[in-house]
Design a protein around this motif. Structure first.
Motif, PDB file in Angstrom:
ATOM      1  N   ALA A  79     -13.328  -6.721   3.048  1.00 52.90           N
ATOM      2  CA  ALA A  79     -14.092  -7.405   4.178  1.00 52.90           C
ATOM      3  C   ALA A  79     -14.716  -8.801   3.555  1.00 52.90           C
ATOM      4  N   PRO A  80     -14.416  -9.573   4.385  1.00 50.98           N
ATOM      5  CA  PRO A  80     -15.296 -11.214   3.973  1.00 50.98           C
ATOM      6  C   PRO A  80     -16.762 -10.934   3.771  1.00 50.98           C
ATOM      7  N   ASP A  81     -17.433 -11.795   2.844  1.00 51.15           N
ATOM      8  CA  ASP A  81     -18.613 -11.631   2.731  1.00 51.15           C
ATOM      9  C   ASP A  81     -19.371 -12.780   3.467  1.00 51.15           C
ATOM     10  N   THR A  82     -19.898 -12.282   4.425  1.00 47.36           N
ATOM     11  CA  THR A  82     -20.606 -13.083   5.444  1.00 47.36           C
ATOM     12  C   THR A  82     -22.205 -13.701   5.106  1.00 47.36           C
ATOM     13  N   SER A  83     -22.574 -13.286   3.839  1.00 47.32           N
ATOM     14  CA  SER A  83     -23.736 -14.058   3.397  1.00 47.32           C
ATOM     15  C   SER A  83     -23.530 -15.417   2.545  1.00 47.32           C
ATOM     16  N   GLY A  84     -22.145 -15.686   2.482  1.00 48.08           N
ATOM     17  CA  GLY A  84     -21.935 -16.909   1.857  1.00 48.08           C
ATOM     18  C   GLY A  84     -21.720 -16.822   0.330  1.00 48.08           C
ATOM     19  N   GLY A  85     -21.526 -15.514  -0.163  1.00 45.33           N
ATOM     20  CA  GLY A  85     -21.348 -15.091  -1.741  1.00 45.33           C
ATOM     21  C   GLY A  85     -19.796 -15.348  -1.962  1.00 45.33           C
ATOM     22  N   ALA A  86     -19.302 -14.085  -2.163  1.00 41.71           N
ATOM     23  CA  ALA A  86     -17.914 -13.971  -2.727  1.00 41.71           C
ATOM     24  C   ALA A  86     -16.970 -14.473  -1.683  1.00 41.71           C
ATOM     25  N   PRO A  87     -15.744 -15.321  -2.021  1.00 39.95           N
ATOM     26  CA  PRO A  87     -14.880 -15.730  -1.211  1.00 39.95           C
ATOM     27  C   PRO A  87     -14.030 -14.572  -0.517  1.00 39.95           C
ATOM     28  N   VAL A  88     -13.367 -14.881   0.564  1.00 34.05           N
ATOM     29  CA  VAL A  88     -12.342 -14.094   1.353  1.00 34.05           C
ATOM     30  C   VAL A  88     -11.462 -13.425   0.362  1.00 34.05           C
ATOM     31  N   ASP A  89     -11.146 -12.275   0.196  1.00 32.99           N
ATOM     32  CA  ASP A  89     -10.026 -11.660  -0.521  1.00 32.99           C
ATOM     33  C   ASP A  89      -8.622 -12.482  -0.315  1.00 32.99           C
ATOM     34  N   PRO A  90      -8.279 -13.019  -1.502  1.00 28.26           N
ATOM     35  CA  PRO A  90      -6.895 -13.970  -1.080  1.00 28.26           C
ATOM     36  C   PRO A  90      -5.581 -12.870  -0.721  1.00 28.26           C
ATOM     37  N   GLY A  91      -5.681 -11.827  -1.363  1.00 29.68           N
ATOM     38  CA  GLY A  91      -4.462 -11.015  -1.183  1.00 29.68           C
ATOM     39  C   GLY A  91      -3.954 -10.706  -2.695  1.00 29.68           C
ATOM     40  N   VAL A  92      -2.895  -9.871  -2.713  1.00 29.09           N
ATOM     41  CA  VAL A  92      -2.157  -9.805  -4.155  1.00 29.09           C
ATOM     42  C   VAL A  92      -1.065 -10.671  -4.256  1.00 29.09           C
ATOM     43  N   PRO A  93      -1.106 -11.417  -5.408  1.00 28.72           N
ATOM     44  CA  PRO A  93      -0.042 -12.488  -5.923  1.00 28.72           C
ATOM     45  C   PRO A  93       1.338 -11.560  -6.085  1.00 28.72           C
ATOM     46  N   VAL A  94       2.346 -12.211  -5.308  1.00 31.80           N
ATOM     47  CA  VAL A  94       3.661 -11.582  -5.631  1.00 31.80           C
ATOM     48  C   VAL A  94       4.433 -12.654  -5.516  1.00 31.80           C
ATOM     49  N   GLY A  95       5.834 -12.286  -6.296  1.00 34.31           N
ATOM     50  CA  GLY A  95       6.888 -13.063  -6.057  1.00 34.31           C
ATOM     51  C   GLY A  95       7.985 -12.284  -5.718  1.00 34.31           C
ATOM     52  N   THR A  96       8.836 -12.866  -4.823  1.00 30.73           N
ATOM     53  CA  THR A  96      10.002 -12.249  -4.239  1.00 30.73           C
ATOM     54  C   THR A  96      11.369 -12.873  -4.292  1.00 30.73           C
ATOM     55  N   ILE A  97      12.416 -12.355  -4.408  1.00 29.73           N
ATOM     56  CA  ILE A  97      13.684 -12.799  -4.351  1.00 29.73           C
ATOM     57  C   ILE A  97      14.434 -12.072  -3.311  1.00 29.73           C
ATOM     58  N   ALA A  98      15.233 -12.838  -2.295  1.00 32.31           N
ATOM     59  CA  ALA A  98      16.158 -12.284  -1.544  1.00 32.31           C
ATOM     60  C   ALA A  98      17.642 -12.397  -2.343  1.00 32.31           C
ATOM     61  N   LEU A  99      18.490 -11.786  -2.540  1.00 32.38           N
ATOM     62  CA  LEU A  99      19.740 -11.866  -3.052  1.00 32.38           C
ATOM     63  C   LEU A  99      20.719 -11.229  -2.424  1.00 32.38           C
ATOM     64  N   ASP A 100      21.718 -12.107  -1.879  1.00 35.61           N
ATOM     65  CA  ASP A 100      22.817 -11.443  -1.110  1.00 35.61           C
ATOM     66  C   ASP A 100      24.158 -11.552  -2.093  1.00 35.61           C
ATOM     67  N   PRO A 101      24.539 -10.250  -2.283  1.00 37.99           N
ATOM     68  CA  PRO A 101      25.849 -10.359  -3.266  1.00 37.99           C
ATOM     69  C   PRO A 101      26.979 -10.586  -2.639  1.00 37.99           C
ATOM     70  N   ARG A 102      26.822 -10.281  -0.957  1.00 36.33           N
ATOM     71  CA  ARG A 102      28.020 -10.607  -0.242  1.00 36.33           C
ATOM     72  C   ARG A 102      28.521 -12.072  -0.156  1.00 36.33           C
ATOM     73  N   THR A 103      27.345 -13.053  -0.163  1.00 39.24           N
ATOM     74  CA  THR A 103      27.608 -14.566  -0.114  1.00 39.24           C
ATOM     75  C   THR A 103      27.174 -15.219  -1.358  1.00 39.24           C
ATOM     76  N   ARG A 104      26.570 -14.502  -2.531  1.00 41.36           N
ATOM     77  CA  ARG A 104      26.405 -15.098  -3.601  1.00 41.36           C
ATOM     78  C   ARG A 104      25.253 -16.206  -3.408  1.00 41.36           C
ATOM     79  N   ARG A 105      24.295 -16.004  -2.425  1.00 39.17           N
ATOM     80  CA  ARG A 105      23.306 -16.734  -2.361  1.00 39.17           C
ATOM     81  C   ARG A 105      22.073 -16.218  -2.599  1.00 39.17           C
ATOM     82  N   ARG A 106      20.939 -16.630  -2.912  1.00 38.21           N
ATOM     83  CA  ARG A 106      19.392 -16.251  -3.165  1.00 38.21           C
ATOM     84  C   ARG A 106      18.445 -17.214  -2.962  1.00 38.21           C
ATOM     85  N   MET A 107      17.276 -16.483  -2.489  1.00 40.08           N
ATOM     86  CA  MET A 107      16.043 -17.470  -2.102  1.00 40.08           C
ATOM     87  C   MET A 107      14.941 -16.820  -2.794  1.00 40.08           C
TER      88      MET A 107
END
Length: 311
Positions: free
Chosen positions: A100-128
């Motif tokens: 939960a965000p700290d409304t007292s002006g202390g800690a910043p809002v939780d930014p979330g979990v750092p993730v990396g993703t890759i969508a790879l389509d073997p049918r078309t040999r494309r990736r993003m």
């Protein structure tokens, strides 16, 4: 910082004399999801996601679903239905409600979990690739995009999707701290794997490595190595490893659905003959039937170098 690169990637680029080329190629990395990228995502039945667990170990995980389970909900946001499967090493960290965000002006809002993703389509040999931060949602996961870009089809094997089962993760689960003989054979036979890496202050990244079977060598039950083939000169993966050696590998049985996830550390050896990445296994997770997708035998990429047999 120089554009999308941190000091780890810059150090590798300088060492190999590709700084100018890397800056040119790096212009393809943007913060937004273009319509063509959004359309590509909605066609995909699988997504590979990389992140660190609660103990700081980095894993690469497979997410699957009917096409549309991954979709852009705006120019900087992606929704992933179902999220990470139960029992996956990243399930706990990616299903925990944000602080939960700290409304007292202390800690910043939780930014979330750092993730990396890759969508790879073997049918078309494309990736993003799409890197950012993830939070749990009623649907599964939402990812706020920070970097979005595509890669060329080099070293991608072509496969056709033959069908999809109804369940996932229904088979045996095996944990270990070293590869069994059967798991070592599985790795040696692989023509594709995925690698997740991280860098302090720069988040996570997920990427692909491909080659003819045998390009990944198992030198012991706790040691793997593979050649780093010539690519786009950005050196995002090697740059992350330069800054932080933690890494997670994902090997997939494309015809049967078994996944093999390895977490450990990696380092790059540079010599006149090229570059070799050496990975030390710290933990192994094998899941039979983790993927319901069934793919055809591969048509190997014409770019794959010849593999020199061991011994």
């Amino acid at each position: 910082m120089s554009g999308p690169y941190h000091e780890g990637s810059l150090a590798v680029q300088r060492r190999l004399g590709v700084r100018e080329l890397a800056d040119h190629v790096g212009r393809s990395i943007g913060p937004g999801i273009r319509p063509v990228a959004a359309a590509f995502l909605e066609l995909q039945p699988q997504l590979v996601l990389g992140a660190a667990d609660d103990e700081g170990r980095v894993w690469s995980s497979l997410l699957t679903g009917a096409p549309g389970f991954v979709r852009a909900t705006g120019p900087h946001a992606v929704s992933v239905a179902g999220g990470v499967p139960d029992g996956d090493p990243l399930a706990a960290v990616l299903t925990r409600p944000p602080k939960a965000p700290d409304t007292s002006g202390g800690a910043p809002v939780d930014p979330g979990v750092p993730v990396g993703t890759i969508a790879l389509d073997p049918r078309t040999r494309r990736r993003m690739r799409l890197n950012g931060t993830a939070r749990p949602s009623a649907r599964g996961l939402t990812i706020a995009a920070r970097e979005v870009f595509s890669n060329c089809p080099k070293y991608l094997q072509q496969r056709e999707l033959l069908g999809a089962g109804s369940g996932r993760g229904s088979g045996a689960v095996r944990h270990g701290e070293r590869l069994t003989a059967a798991q070592g054979a599985f790795v040696r036979a692989a023509d594709t794997f995925f690698i997740a890496t991280v860098a302090p202050g720069h988040g996570a990244d997920a990427s692909h490595r491909g080659g003819n079977p045998g390009f990944v060598r198992v030198t012991s039950p706790t040691e793997l190595s593979w050649p780093d083939y010539r690519g786009n000169a950005m050196f995002l993966t090697l740059g992350n490893l330069e800054a932080d050696g933690r890494a997670g590998l994902l090997f997939l049985d494309w015809t049967g659905g078994t996944t093999l996830q390895l977490t450990g550390t990696a380092r790059t050896a540079f010599d006149t003959g090229g570059r070799t990445v050496r990975f030390t296994v710290e933990h192994v997770l094998e899941r039979e039937g983790a993927s319901p997708l069934r793919w055809s035998a591969p048509a190997y990429s014409p770019a794959n170098p010849e593999v020199i047999k061991e011994g």
